[in-house]
Each structure stands twice: as structure tokens, then as C-alpha cells.
Motif scaffolding. Sequence first.
Motif, PDB file in Angstrom:
ATOM      1  N   ALA A  50      36.093  38.634  57.658  1.00 34.17           N
ATOM      2  CA  ALA A  50      35.860  37.867  56.420  1.00 34.17           C
ATOM      3  C   ALA A  50      36.013  38.758  55.189  1.00 34.17           C
ATOM      4  O   ALA A  50      36.580  38.335  54.173  1.00 34.17           O
ATOM      5  CB  ALA A  50      34.474  37.225  56.445  1.00 34.17           C
ATOM      6  N   THR A  51      35.537  39.991  55.287  1.00 33.33           N
ATOM      7  CA  THR A  51      35.643  40.923  54.159  1.00 33.33           C
ATOM      8  C   THR A  51      37.093  41.302  53.885  1.00 33.33           C
ATOM      9  O   THR A  51      37.528  41.338  52.725  1.00 33.33           O
ATOM     10  CB  THR A  51      34.800  42.185  54.438  1.00 33.33           C
ATOM     11  N   VAL A  52      37.852  41.571  54.932  1.00 36.37           N
ATOM     12  CA  VAL A  52      39.270  41.917  54.764  1.00 36.37           C
ATOM     13  C   VAL A  52      40.040  40.718  54.202  1.00 36.37           C
ATOM     14  O   VAL A  52      40.892  40.879  53.313  1.00 36.37           O
ATOM     15  CB  VAL A  52      39.879  42.406  56.095  1.00 36.37           C
ATOM     16  N   ALA A  53      39.753  39.513  54.686  1.00 34.03           N
ATOM     17  CA  ALA A  53      40.430  38.318  54.177  1.00 34.03           C
ATOM     18  C   ALA A  53      40.105  38.097  52.700  1.00 34.03           C
ATOM     19  O   ALA A  53      40.991  37.787  51.899  1.00 34.03           O
ATOM     20  CB  ALA A  53      40.032  37.090  54.995  1.00 34.03           C
ATOM     21  N   THR A  54      38.844  38.274  52.343  1.00 34.89           N
ATOM     22  CA  THR A  54      38.438  38.109  50.945  1.00 34.89           C
ATOM     23  C   THR A  54      39.086  39.187  50.074  1.00 34.89           C
ATOM     24  O   THR A  54      39.644  38.886  49.018  1.00 34.89           O
ATOM     25  CB  THR A  54      36.906  38.173  50.830  1.00 34.89           C
ATOM     26  N   GLY A  55      39.024  40.428  50.536  1.00 40.24           N
ATOM     27  CA  GLY A  55      39.653  41.514  49.784  1.00 40.24           C
ATOM     28  C   GLY A  55      41.154  41.337  49.660  1.00 40.24           C
ATOM     29  O   GLY A  55      41.740  41.594  48.605  1.00 40.24           O
ATOM     30  N   GLY A  56      41.780  40.869  50.748  1.00 42.70           N
ATOM     31  CA  GLY A  56      43.223  40.627  50.709  1.00 42.70           C
ATOM     32  C   GLY A  56      43.605  39.543  49.719  1.00 42.70           C
ATOM     33  O   GLY A  56      44.585  39.683  48.979  1.00 42.70           O
ATOM     34  N   SER A  57      42.834  38.463  49.689  1.00 44.75           N
ATOM     35  CA  SER A  57      43.166  37.384  48.752  1.00 44.75           C
ATOM     36  C   SER A  57      42.961  37.836  47.311  1.00 44.75           C
ATOM     37  O   SER A  57      43.741  37.481  46.427  1.00 44.75           O
ATOM     38  CB  SER A  57      42.342  36.128  49.051  1.00 44.75           C
ATOM     39  N   LEU A  58      41.916  38.620  47.074  1.00 42.57           N
ATOM     40  CA  LEU A  58      41.703  39.141  45.719  1.00 42.57           C
ATOM     41  C   LEU A  58      42.788  40.147  45.341  1.00 42.57           C
ATOM     42  O   LEU A  58      43.239  40.178  44.188  1.00 42.57           O
ATOM     43  CB  LEU A  58      40.318  39.783  45.619  1.00 42.57           C
ATOM     44  N   PHE A  59      43.231  40.950  46.292  1.00 44.83           N
ATOM     45  CA  PHE A  59      44.317  41.905  46.034  1.00 44.83           C
ATOM     46  C   PHE A  59      45.597  41.165  45.656  1.00 44.83           C
ATOM     47  O   PHE A  59      46.277  41.529  44.690  1.00 44.83           O
ATOM     48  CB  PHE A  59      44.547  42.779  47.261  1.00 44.83           C
ATOM     49  N   LEU A  60      45.921  40.105  46.410  1.00 48.36           N
ATOM     50  CA  LEU A  60      47.152  39.361  46.133  1.00 48.36           C
ATOM     51  C   LEU A  60      47.119  38.708  44.753  1.00 48.36           C
ATOM     52  O   LEU A  60      48.135  38.659  44.064  1.00 48.36           O
ATOM     53  CB  LEU A  60      47.391  38.309  47.211  1.00 48.36           C
ATOM     54  N   SER A  61      45.964  38.209  44.356  1.00 47.23           N
ATOM     55  CA  SER A  61      45.903  37.516  43.064  1.00 47.23           C
ATOM     56  C   SER A  61      45.660  38.453  41.894  1.00 47.23           C
ATOM     57  O   SER A  61      46.220  38.251  40.815  1.00 47.23           O
ATOM     58  CB  SER A  61      44.840  36.418  43.094  1.00 47.23           C
ATOM     59  N   GLU A  62      44.838  39.484  42.087  1.00 40.12           N
ATOM     60  CA  GLU A  62      44.467  40.336  40.955  1.00 40.12           C
ATOM     61  C   GLU A  62      45.356  41.560  40.780  1.00 40.12           C
ATOM     62  O   GLU A  62      45.529  42.027  39.660  1.00 40.12           O
ATOM     63  CB  GLU A  62      43.002  40.776  41.088  1.00 40.12           C
ATOM     64  N   VAL A  63      45.922  42.070  41.865  1.00 46.56           N
ATOM     65  CA  VAL A  63      46.760  43.262  41.775  1.00 46.56           C
ATOM     66  C   VAL A  63      48.232  42.879  41.744  1.00 46.56           C
ATOM     67  O   VAL A  63      48.979  43.336  40.884  1.00 46.56           O
ATOM     68  CB  VAL A  63      46.453  44.237  42.938  1.00 46.56           C
ATOM     69  N   TRP A  64      48.650  42.036  42.685  1.00 40.57           N
ATOM     70  CA  TRP A  64      50.048  41.617  42.722  1.00 40.57           C
ATOM     71  C   TRP A  64      50.308  40.402  41.842  1.00 40.57           C
ATOM     72  O   TRP A  64      51.445  39.949  41.743  1.00 40.57           O
ATOM     73  CB  TRP A  64      50.481  41.332  44.157  1.00 40.57           C
ATOM     74  N   HIS A  65      49.296  39.839  41.258  1.00 43.07           N
ATOM     75  CA  HIS A  65      49.386  38.715  40.313  1.00 43.07           C
ATOM     76  C   HIS A  65      50.036  37.469  40.913  1.00 43.07           C
ATOM     77  O   HIS A  65      50.784  36.766  40.234  1.00 43.07           O
ATOM     78  CB  HIS A  65      50.108  39.136  39.031  1.00 43.07           C
ATOM     79  N   PHE A  66      49.744  37.187  42.179  1.00 42.13           N
ATOM     80  CA  PHE A  66      50.164  35.933  42.793  1.00 42.13           C
ATOM     81  C   PHE A  66      49.153  34.871  42.372  1.00 42.13           C
ATOM     82  O   PHE A  66      47.962  35.018  42.633  1.00 42.13           O
ATOM     83  CB  PHE A  66      50.178  36.023  44.316  1.00 42.13           C
ATOM     84  N   THR A  67      49.634  33.831  41.726  1.00 41.33           N
ATOM     85  CA  THR A  67      48.743  32.747  41.309  1.00 41.33           C
ATOM     86  C   THR A  67      48.487  31.831  42.499  1.00 41.33           C
ATOM     87  O   THR A  67      49.424  31.270  43.060  1.00 41.33           O
ATOM     88  CB  THR A  67      49.368  31.942  40.151  1.00 41.33           C
ATOM     89  N   PRO A  68      47.217  31.668  42.911  1.00 42.41           N
ATOM     90  CA  PRO A  68      46.939  30.817  44.070  1.00 42.41           C
ATOM     91  C   PRO A  68      47.128  29.339  43.744  1.00 42.41           C
ATOM     92  O   PRO A  68      46.799  28.886  42.649  1.00 42.41           O
ATOM     93  CB  PRO A  68      45.474  31.096  44.403  1.00 42.41           C
TER      94      PRO A  68
END
Length: 177
Positions: A50-68
Motif C-alpha cells: 500500500a505504501t509503495v502504491a501510494t508513493g508511486g501514484s504521488l511520484f507519477l503525479s507530483e514528479v512526472w506531472h501526470f495528471t490523474p
Amino acid sequence: MSSARRKSGIESQTVRSHPLRYDVETPIEGTKFETMNKTGVWLFFAWTVATVATGGSLFLSEVWHFTPCVLCWYQRIFMYPLVIVLGIAAYRQKTDIVPYVLPLILIGGGISTYHIVIQKLPHDLSAAACGPVSCMDDYLNWFGWLTIPMLALTAFVLITFALFQAKRSQKQEAAQG
């Protein structure tokens, strides 16, 4: 044991207090350091996923700027609380929380499955216009099949598996002593 540890008088003993649990006595005034039992290990694994999934989703949106898209937001809504709840369950090594988190997991997994279906199956382009970002967009498409919703579904499935294993381990521990 090394001669330096023997000379200083520092020794630790492993005491088997339960068939599936090891307690290690430390040299400090006979205190015990309790290790995790199998239930705790499975709960810790579920929390880690759960932590890796949460961190991964935040990484994709906040670092790589993928808009969910909207469906990604719903999947996040059902994944993020699991980090806190499963963390508490892992710390306490108790599976009492399983009936309360299963609805989050099943609903989140259902949304992930629906999201995968609208991304991968032939469809009408207007059907998936679910907000400013289309739910059909594949920001991440590794190997032609590994998408963000597929990663979320994998996390939900792994968490479910780990929770059932933790429940089974706790029943075995209770039966043995």
C-alpha cells in the motif's frame, strides 16, 4: 560468538516462547526485543504494498506531472487510507482490521478493473471522457500491457492475498498455543 563479545559479557539468548514467534533477550537488564510473527510479516507486506502504491501514484503525479483522471482519483481514494490502517494493523500484529479494509480493497480493485477494461477493449471514444483528462489515456504503457490501473489492481490483489495469509497465520498461531 566472537571473543570480544564473550570478554565484554554481552550475550543474547533466543528464547522460543511460541512455535511461530521468537523473542530475543538483550543484555540490557533482561529486556526482550520481540520479533514479528508470521501474521505480522504478512501485515507488514500488505502495508509495504500500500505504501509503495501510494508513493508511486504521488511520484507519477507530483514528479512526472501526470495528471490523474477521475478513475485514477477514485483508485487513490481507496488505496491511501490503507497505508495508515494497515500500518497500525502491522504494528499491532492483529488481523481484526481485515473485515474493515476489504471493502476498500474490493471497491478499489473493481474501479481498477473497470479502468483497465475501458483502456484496453475496443470502445467508443466518447464513453471514457470522464473529466479534463480522459480515462483512456495511457501515460504509462510498459510492455504494451502494464498500465497505471494495472499496477493499482496488482497492488489491491497483493494486499488481499497478504491479508488472507495473515488471517490464516493468526488462526494457526491461535490453534498452536
